[in-house]
Design a protein around this motif. Sequence first.
Motif, short mmCIF file in Angstrom:
data_model
loop_
_atom_site.label_atom_id
_atom_site.label_comp_id
_atom_site.label_asym_id
_atom_site.label_seq_id
_atom_site.Cartn_x
_atom_site.Cartn_y
_atom_site.Cartn_z
N LEU A 240 0.83 -1.20 0.00
CA LEU A 240 0.00 0.00 0.00
C LEU A 240 0.87 1.26 0.00
O LEU A 240 0.44 2.30 -0.52
CB LEU A 240 -0.94 0.00 1.21
CG LEU A 240 -2.05 -1.06 1.15
CD1 LEU A 240 -2.89 -1.03 2.41
CD2 LEU A 240 -2.93 -0.86 -0.08
N ALA A 241 2.08 1.17 0.55
CA ALA A 241 3.01 2.30 0.44
C ALA A 241 3.42 2.51 -1.01
O ALA A 241 3.64 3.65 -1.45
CB ALA A 241 4.23 2.06 1.34
N ARG A 242 3.53 1.42 -1.76
CA ARG A 242 3.89 1.51 -3.18
C ARG A 242 2.73 2.02 -4.02
O ARG A 242 2.94 2.50 -5.13
CB ARG A 242 4.31 0.12 -3.70
CG ARG A 242 5.64 -0.37 -3.16
CD ARG A 242 5.93 -1.79 -3.66
NE ARG A 242 5.99 -1.84 -5.11
CZ ARG A 242 5.35 -2.73 -5.86
NH1 ARG A 242 4.57 -3.64 -5.29
NH2 ARG A 242 5.45 -2.70 -7.18
N HIS A 243 1.52 1.90 -3.51
CA HIS A 243 0.33 2.29 -4.28
C HIS A 243 -0.54 3.22 -3.43
O HIS A 243 -1.54 2.79 -2.83
CB HIS A 243 -0.46 1.05 -4.69
CG HIS A 243 0.31 0.11 -5.58
ND1 HIS A 243 1.12 -0.88 -5.07
CD2 HIS A 243 0.41 0.04 -6.93
CE1 HIS A 243 1.67 -1.54 -6.08
NE2 HIS A 243 1.26 -1.00 -7.22
N PRO A 244 -0.18 4.50 -3.35
CA PRO A 244 -0.89 5.45 -2.49
C PRO A 244 -2.39 5.55 -2.78
O PRO A 244 -3.18 5.80 -1.88
CB PRO A 244 -0.18 6.78 -2.77
CG PRO A 244 1.16 6.39 -3.31
CD PRO A 244 0.96 5.11 -4.04
N SER A 245 -2.79 5.36 -4.05
CA SER A 245 -4.22 5.48 -4.36
C SER A 245 -5.02 4.36 -3.70
O SER A 245 -6.13 4.59 -3.19
CB SER A 245 -4.44 5.46 -5.88
OG SER A 245 -3.98 4.23 -6.44
N TYR A 246 -4.47 3.14 -3.69
CA TYR A 246 -5.13 2.04 -3.00
C TYR A 246 -5.14 2.29 -1.49
O TYR A 246 -6.12 2.00 -0.80
CB TYR A 246 -4.42 0.71 -3.29
CG TYR A 246 -4.53 0.24 -4.72
CD1 TYR A 246 -5.67 0.47 -5.47
CD2 TYR A 246 -3.48 -0.48 -5.31
CE1 TYR A 246 -5.77 0.03 -6.79
CE2 TYR A 246 -3.57 -0.93 -6.63
CZ TYR A 246 -4.72 -0.67 -7.36
OH TYR A 246 -4.81 -1.11 -8.66
N GLN A 247 -4.03 2.81 -0.98
CA GLN A 247 -3.95 3.11 0.45
C GLN A 247 -5.03 4.11 0.85
O GLN A 247 -5.72 3.93 1.87
CB GLN A 247 -2.57 3.66 0.80
CG GLN A 247 -2.41 3.97 2.28
CD GLN A 247 -1.04 4.55 2.61
OE1 GLN A 247 -0.88 5.23 3.62
NE2 GLN A 247 -0.03 4.28 1.78
#
Length: 364
Positions: free
Chosen positions: A167-174
């Motif tokens: 989720l750190a790699r994908h802020p939009s999902y986070q």
Amino acid sequence: KWYRLAALGFASLEMFEQVSLMTLDSLQKCGLPRVSDLGRTSSDYIAAILELSSLVVRRQHRLLLHCDLLYHLVPDGWRFRRACDTVHRFTAAVVQQRRQALSHLGREAWLKSKQGKTVDFIDVLLLAKDEDGQELSDEDIAAETDTFMFEGHDTTASGLSWVLYNLARHPSYQERCREEIKDLLQYKELEEIEWEDLSQMPFCTMCIKESLRLHPPVTAVSRRCTEDIKMHDGRILPKGNICLISIYGTHHNPAVWPEPQVYNPLRFDPENSQNRPPLAFMPFSAGPRNCIGQNFAMAEMKVVLALTLLRFAVRLDESRPVQRKPELILRSENGLWLHLEQPGPAMRASPPHHAPKAHAAPSS
């Protein structure tokens, strides 16, 4: 603890160490009796588990060290025995305290005192009897407790660390996960996850499952064939053979998972999962010998992920690249470092005055 560290400027933290301490503490609270002085030794226990995981895998790749006599004469063997002693002392302290309490009160009085209360895992072991009326030996209880404590915290810590990383790699999902949790808790006075809330977190659950697919904590399991097994190409796996089943390989099979290296939680949207083979996804193994604690692990991951994202934003530490390190549990070569950031005004949550509690009881 993370609020305090962030306030002191420790913005980048190694997730495996931090989360392992938390999952070990959670396991003691949910399934084992609390021992007041174990806090000082938790870090030693975690360090010993890490060393054992590394030593076991290293031994597997060195044929000469498969001989116990030779292994006990080399430095790796010395370290292995020392780490085992640390682990066994830790679990022995848990068992011994409960055994003393049971002996002091007596079996009937102890059972009466537990009416209407949660029965700990240790209670079940200490009170259990076989078909001949014999209680479990100290060795039996130690073996079960060691397995329960190792598998009950280390695998979950790996799963949580990797989902925070993804989720750190994908802020939009986070951010989508964070909004889902904010909506779930918006009418509650306290930031607590109740048991019924766990089914109201569909996107967070998809993110956890996709992380377990991409980075399964246990990368392989072995099974002995109980009968001849005919493969699709006509070849036979003979009865008695031990087979290594690659969970990691299955989860990255492009014939089942298009673009298997891509983190895409929407793979686990119910509409996208309808025609998927049942054994395409098996982070907790499968069949009669699958993980007995998988419901507990999933509940814990949902609770921890929700309350963490409510209070922090996690970002990659670009100065510390992540490289997978498969041991007994999937880790990262030089740790898994993430930045913790205080939430912005729109998502700010107050620091908890007590440990957030989840009324999700252990389940197998």
